[in-house]
Design an enzyme around this catalytic site. Structure first.
Site, PDB file in Angstrom:
ATOM      1  N   ILE A  19      -9.308  41.813   7.291  1.00  0.00           N
ATOM      2  CA  ILE A  19      -8.692  43.145   7.314  1.00  0.00           C
ATOM      3  C   ILE A  19      -8.275  43.545   8.734  1.00  0.00           C
ATOM      4  O   ILE A  19      -7.258  44.233   8.910  1.00  0.00           O
ATOM      5  CB  ILE A  19      -9.617  44.208   6.665  1.00  0.00           C
ATOM      6  CG1 ILE A  19      -8.806  45.430   6.278  1.00  0.00           C
ATOM      7  CG2 ILE A  19     -10.781  44.597   7.545  1.00  0.00           C
ATOM      8  CD1 ILE A  19      -7.739  45.190   5.255  1.00  0.00           C
ATOM      9  N   SER A  41     -16.077  39.499  17.813  1.00  0.00           N
ATOM     10  CA  SER A  41     -16.471  38.869  16.564  1.00  0.00           C
ATOM     11  C   SER A  41     -17.271  37.638  16.943  1.00  0.00           C
ATOM     12  O   SER A  41     -16.961  37.006  17.962  1.00  0.00           O
ATOM     13  CB  SER A  41     -15.199  38.466  15.790  1.00  0.00           C
ATOM     14  OG  SER A  41     -15.411  38.452  14.408  1.00  0.00           O
ATOM     15  N   LYS A  95     -14.170  50.818   5.003  1.00  0.00           N
ATOM     16  CA  LYS A  95     -14.923  51.125   3.795  1.00  0.00           C
ATOM     17  C   LYS A  95     -15.734  49.911   3.381  1.00  0.00           C
ATOM     18  O   LYS A  95     -15.316  48.796   3.680  1.00  0.00           O
ATOM     19  CB  LYS A  95     -14.009  51.594   2.648  1.00  0.00           C
ATOM     20  CG  LYS A  95     -12.778  50.759   2.393  1.00  0.00           C
ATOM     21  CD  LYS A  95     -12.724  49.508   1.609  1.00  0.00           C
ATOM     22  CE  LYS A  95     -13.659  48.916   0.723  1.00  0.00           C
ATOM     23  NZ  LYS A  95     -13.165  47.615   0.139  1.00  0.00           N
ATOM     24  N   ASP A 173     -16.592  46.181  -4.234  1.00  0.00           N
ATOM     25  CA  ASP A 173     -15.891  46.176  -2.942  1.00  0.00           C
ATOM     26  C   ASP A 173     -14.435  46.609  -3.128  1.00  0.00           C
ATOM     27  O   ASP A 173     -13.988  47.540  -2.456  1.00  0.00           O
ATOM     28  CB  ASP A 173     -15.999  44.801  -2.260  1.00  0.00           C
ATOM     29  CG  ASP A 173     -15.253  44.787  -0.936  1.00  0.00           C
ATOM     30  OD1 ASP A 173     -15.768  45.337   0.046  1.00  0.00           O
ATOM     31  OD2 ASP A 173     -14.117  44.265  -0.899  1.00  0.00           O
TER      32      ASP A 173
END
Ligand code: NAP
Length: 314
Positions: A19, A41, A95, A173
């Site tokens: 994403i 990351s 989210k 999800d």
């Protein structure tokens, strides 16, 4: 604390997976209100962005970063977001806003205590036809609603083992996106009456869910979530009014039909809308942290019947 609406906010990304690459990086590059400084990351190193192995390393190298967008899987989001707020940065949460309601609520109070902006983002609420849907519903007495959210986990979530792990939420999800639209168009007071959770014998989260809910006005809402949908993918919400009117919201909120007639079909621009909202919140010193969709998922897990489903092999 409010800032000038023209100020360029320096931002860093935490979690450089699908994403972040598909949506956050292009949306930030297209918004003159933000300067994307760096990302972090453990392993991912996408082209064109300075990347660090951890948020701490990124902030040590770039103390000028004022805001952080947390795009990790939900299971690690809370600790990272708490640390980010502790340093006084504004935080954009992908989210869901936490793996549990408690995690999300702690972040909301902590952001208020630190005087910084918290955005618990629900990208589907920024789909083009959501506000017209809300207006149509507000003018009618509804008879029923039906959510059909069916996609192929192998196509959209390859290699994402976290999704079927505890806290990954499985088919919720994507399903929580539908619930974020539902609560935006009928209000937060949705009650879960029944949920069948089909959980593969080798997983900890459902691969399919059938759920019955009601709105504050007692309107029945059925939801069918499926993660094994092949061929045509479906992200639709149907509403029927007592006067016989029918609304169909398709493609996750990009297509709207009323009484069988096309009303809207637009390319989605959810993340540009989300980042414009985040900038406005920072500029006005406000937060937006609504956990109603997460609460419905939590209630489904509390009330739901667990049904063993065949082993899931990616
Ligand atoms: P993903 O492809 O698995 O990416 C998650 C990234 O987070 C991975 O690159 C991973 O690291 C990184 N990460 C894991 N632990 C971390 C940590 N402690 N610190 C920093 N980074 C960490 O998952 P995704 O699809 O992008 O989804 C991420 C979140 O966005 C989920 O909550 C999902 O619901 C939401 N979302 C996804 C989509 C979608 O279409 N995929 C759409 C909207 C929202 P490494 O790869 O470096 O090991």
């Amino acid at each position: 604390m409010a800032i000038s609406a023209n100020k360029v906010v320096k931002i860093g990304l935490v979690g450089l997976g699908k994403i972040a690459v598909d949506q956050h990086i292009p949306a930030l590059r297209g918004n003159p209100g933000f300067e994307l400084v760096a990302g972090c990351s453990p392993n991912a190193r996408p082209d064109g962005i300075p990347a660090y192995p951890s948020m701490e390393a990124m902030l040590a190298a770039h103390p000028e970063i004022e805001a952080l967008a947390i795009c990790t899987p939900p299971q690690v989001r809370h600790r990272i977001a708490k640390d980010a707020l502790a340093t006084g940065r504004h935080v954009f949460l992908e989210k869901p806003p936490g793996a549990t309601l408690g995690e999300a609520e702690v972040l909301r109070s902590f952001a208020a205590e630190k005087g910084v902006t918290l955005l618990a983002s629900w990208h589907s609420r920024f789909a083009p036809a959501v506000s017209l849907t809300r207006a149509w519903i507000a003018q009618r007495k509804l008879k029923s609603m039906h959510i059909v959210w069916k996609e192929n986990v192998r196509q959209w979530h390859p290699g994402q083992a976290w999704i079927f792990a505890p806290g990954g939420m499985g088919v919720f999800d994507p399903g929580i996106n539908a619930l974020s639209i539902l609560t935006a168009v009928v209000g937060d007071a949705v009650i879960v009456k029944k949920a069948d959770l089909h959980i593969p014998v080798n997983c900890d989260a459902p691969i399919a869910v059938e759920m019955e809910m009601t709105t504050a006005q007692g309107v029945p809402v059925r939801a069918d979530f499926d993660f094994l949908q092949e061929n045509l993918q479906t992200w639709s919400i149907f509403a029927e009014a007592e006067d016989g009117g029918k609304l169909s919201l398709g493609m996750g909120g990009a297509i709207l039909e009323i009484d069988g007639q096309p009303v809207m079909k637009e390319a989605e621009r959810e993340y540009p809308g989300l980042y414009a909202h985040f900038h406005e919140l920072i500029a006005s010193g406000a937060s937006d942290a609504d956990f109603a969709p997460l609460r419905i998922v939590a209630d489904a897990f509390m009330l739901g019947k667990r049904i063993a489903a065949p082993e899931y092999i990616e």
